[in-house]
Write a protein that holds these residues in place. Sequence first.
Motif, PDB file in Angstrom:
ATOM      1  N   ASP A 494       0.808  -1.219   0.000  1.00  0.00           N
ATOM      2  CA  ASP A 494       0.000   0.000   0.000  1.00  0.00           C
ATOM      3  C   ASP A 494       0.840   1.268   0.000  1.00  0.00           C
ATOM      4  O   ASP A 494       0.280   2.372   0.053  1.00  0.00           O
ATOM      5  CB  ASP A 494      -0.929   0.009   1.223  1.00  0.00           C
ATOM      6  CG  ASP A 494      -1.947  -1.119   1.183  1.00  0.00           C
ATOM      7  OD1 ASP A 494      -2.269  -1.579   0.074  1.00  0.00           O
ATOM      8  OD2 ASP A 494      -2.406  -1.546   2.252  1.00  0.00           O
ATOM      9  N   HIS A 497       3.579   2.379  -4.820  1.00  0.00           N
ATOM     10  CA  HIS A 497       2.625   2.213  -5.913  1.00  0.00           C
ATOM     11  C   HIS A 497       3.314   1.976  -7.251  1.00  0.00           C
ATOM     12  O   HIS A 497       2.782   1.249  -8.111  1.00  0.00           O
ATOM     13  CB  HIS A 497       1.706   3.438  -5.987  1.00  0.00           C
ATOM     14  CG  HIS A 497       0.909   3.658  -4.746  1.00  0.00           C
ATOM     15  ND1 HIS A 497      -0.122   2.836  -4.374  1.00  0.00           N
ATOM     16  CD2 HIS A 497       1.010   4.604  -3.762  1.00  0.00           C
ATOM     17  CE1 HIS A 497      -0.647   3.263  -3.233  1.00  0.00           C
ATOM     18  NE2 HIS A 497       0.035   4.336  -2.837  1.00  0.00           N
ATOM     19  N   ASP A 498       4.485   2.561  -7.452  1.00  0.00           N
ATOM     20  CA  ASP A 498       5.196   2.352  -8.713  1.00  0.00           C
ATOM     21  C   ASP A 498       5.640   0.887  -8.842  1.00  0.00           C
ATOM     22  O   ASP A 498       5.470   0.269  -9.903  1.00  0.00           O
ATOM     23  CB  ASP A 498       6.407   3.282  -8.798  1.00  0.00           C
ATOM     24  CG  ASP A 498       6.014   4.734  -8.990  1.00  0.00           C
ATOM     25  OD1 ASP A 498       4.858   4.977  -9.398  1.00  0.00           O
ATOM     26  OD2 ASP A 498       6.856   5.611  -8.735  1.00  0.00           O
ATOM     27  N   ARG A 500       4.437  -1.664  -7.233  1.00  0.00           N
ATOM     28  CA  ARG A 500       3.224  -2.487  -7.309  1.00  0.00           C
ATOM     29  C   ARG A 500       2.649  -2.497  -8.727  1.00  0.00           C
ATOM     30  O   ARG A 500       2.264  -3.552  -9.239  1.00  0.00           O
ATOM     31  CB  ARG A 500       2.198  -1.967  -6.313  1.00  0.00           C
ATOM     32  CG  ARG A 500       0.841  -2.644  -6.355  1.00  0.00           C
ATOM     33  CD  ARG A 500      -0.028  -2.071  -5.269  1.00  0.00           C
ATOM     34  NE  ARG A 500      -1.446  -2.275  -5.515  1.00  0.00           N
ATOM     35  CZ  ARG A 500      -2.416  -1.778  -4.753  1.00  0.00           C
ATOM     36  NH1 ARG A 500      -2.113  -1.030  -3.702  1.00  0.00           N
ATOM     37  NH2 ARG A 500      -3.675  -2.007  -5.045  1.00  0.00           N
ATOM     38  N   SER A 501       2.606  -1.352  -9.370  1.00  0.00           N
ATOM     39  CA  SER A 501       2.078  -1.276 -10.728  1.00  0.00           C
ATOM     40  C   SER A 501       2.932  -2.085 -11.696  1.00  0.00           C
ATOM     41  O   SER A 501       2.404  -2.839 -12.543  1.00  0.00           O
ATOM     42  CB  SER A 501       2.012   0.184 -11.181  1.00  0.00           C
ATOM     43  OG  SER A 501       1.561   0.285 -12.508  1.00  0.00           O
TER      44      SER A 501
END
Length: 525
Positions: A494, A497-498, A500-501
Amino acid sequence: MSPKLVLVLVADQLQTAHLGFGGLALGHTPNLDRLAAAGLRFDRAHATNPICMPSRATLATGMWPSTHGTRTNGVPLDPAAVTIQGSLRRQGWATAAVGKLHYQPIGWPFSPDQLAELHAAGPDVAAPAIADGEERTGPLTSWGWEKRVTHAAAPVPLPDDYYGFAEVDLVVSHGDEAGGHYPHWARSRGFDPAELAGAANAEATSSLWSEVWRSQVPAEASTSAFVAEHAERRIEAASRSGRPTFLFVSFPDPHHPFCPPSPFADLIDPEAIELPRTFNADHLGLPPHLATIHARRGTRHVDPTFTWAVTEAQHREAMAAQLGLIAMLDLAVGRVLDAVDAVGLADDTLTVFTADHGELGGAHGLWMKHYVHYPAVTGVPLVIAGDGVDAGATDALVSNADLVPTLVDWTGTEPWRGVQGRSLRPILADRRRPGRNAVLVEEDQPIGLDGLPAPVRMRTLITDEARLTVYQGCGFGELYDHGADPDELHNVHDQDHDLRSAMTGRLLDEVLAVSDQRRRVEFGA
């Protein structure tokens, strides 16, 4: 030149770090260590699924569980599946298996979800399993060949062409109470498991963990001894016949229950066992089900195969007992390797050692498997030895789905449609060659946990950079940055984000790749 003997040695639920060649100072594994020294050790091999039946079906088919269909324990491998042993047999090889197969359920009932899924697959796939007390039936499509009750009264030969094996010497389940052909063999040696096996008959039992005890069944009557003796016979027969032979040798150990006999039960002092460095670490941002498991440290789940958090004392007792089983397994492996030498086939044998999946074994303070994809449980030992193998070690990222195309490649067998693994032969010839850019791990469960509703569907992507695990239908996941957090202690799902993407996109690519059953594997690419 194709080898005269392909020998595949498989352990059950074994973490690589619990072996001498895996770095354990207390490891008593001289025979596995000498095999590793003679071959190529893959230090970053992972199972397609950290559960017995799905992974074993992968070892036979070279497919991911979502493709071969055995997505969880209790769902049999399709009898029509094309397997490596079946392909070799059709091309003139002798094929035999010794020990645990687990292509079919061993006796537990199907859950309602599993039954619904099986019946939806159609009548050719969803033949009913043999119920306890029901007479055995003959067709291969019957799902009762590996149930305990099938072999309770007498050792029943498995059908000819059992998933490609012409002959099988069967062990069902684990520990000293295993079934199949094994208990009848033990009784022929003067030892009746019905009178000696189990916690009720144990010389000593643990007060900390009900599945840890000192067995009265001696080592010479253990499942490992059964497997070693029958493997020796099969190797001698292969030498006499002159036919190329595929021999699958599968040990039920060191899967729980952890019940070594003397002297293996006393091999390791529990107090001498060091805790894994992640045992008492702070784990930040855990998914709800893992947070709940840690909060209940010391309390085992009602299902003994499910992941649970242990105390230090529980860990040390279980680890000492498991290392005793591993030492007993190693002794049996030594007998098998010596048999190959004795018949003069050492230079004409391709030998593989692996496990169906790992074991948490104290990593992150956890034991068992299911619902968690730490490397201790998705990772598997993998050693391949033979003429032409560039001996040493490699950090190439590989999957156990890669074993089937490797054997196809090495033996010159005709490839077949649907195989999804990639041949490891280029790496075996030059250990500096790269492996995969990413490995996909699947897990499907019909049963949920507190914080993780059923049915559970998990997908994990492992790369050099990170590990991402997604849970279908849940608002959480796991993401570990291997550059900053190689021990996977801080879940940044969480926050980053980079990363995770990027990992999500790569995961999607891998999921799509294994959904295509029309691919024909390219060997040597």
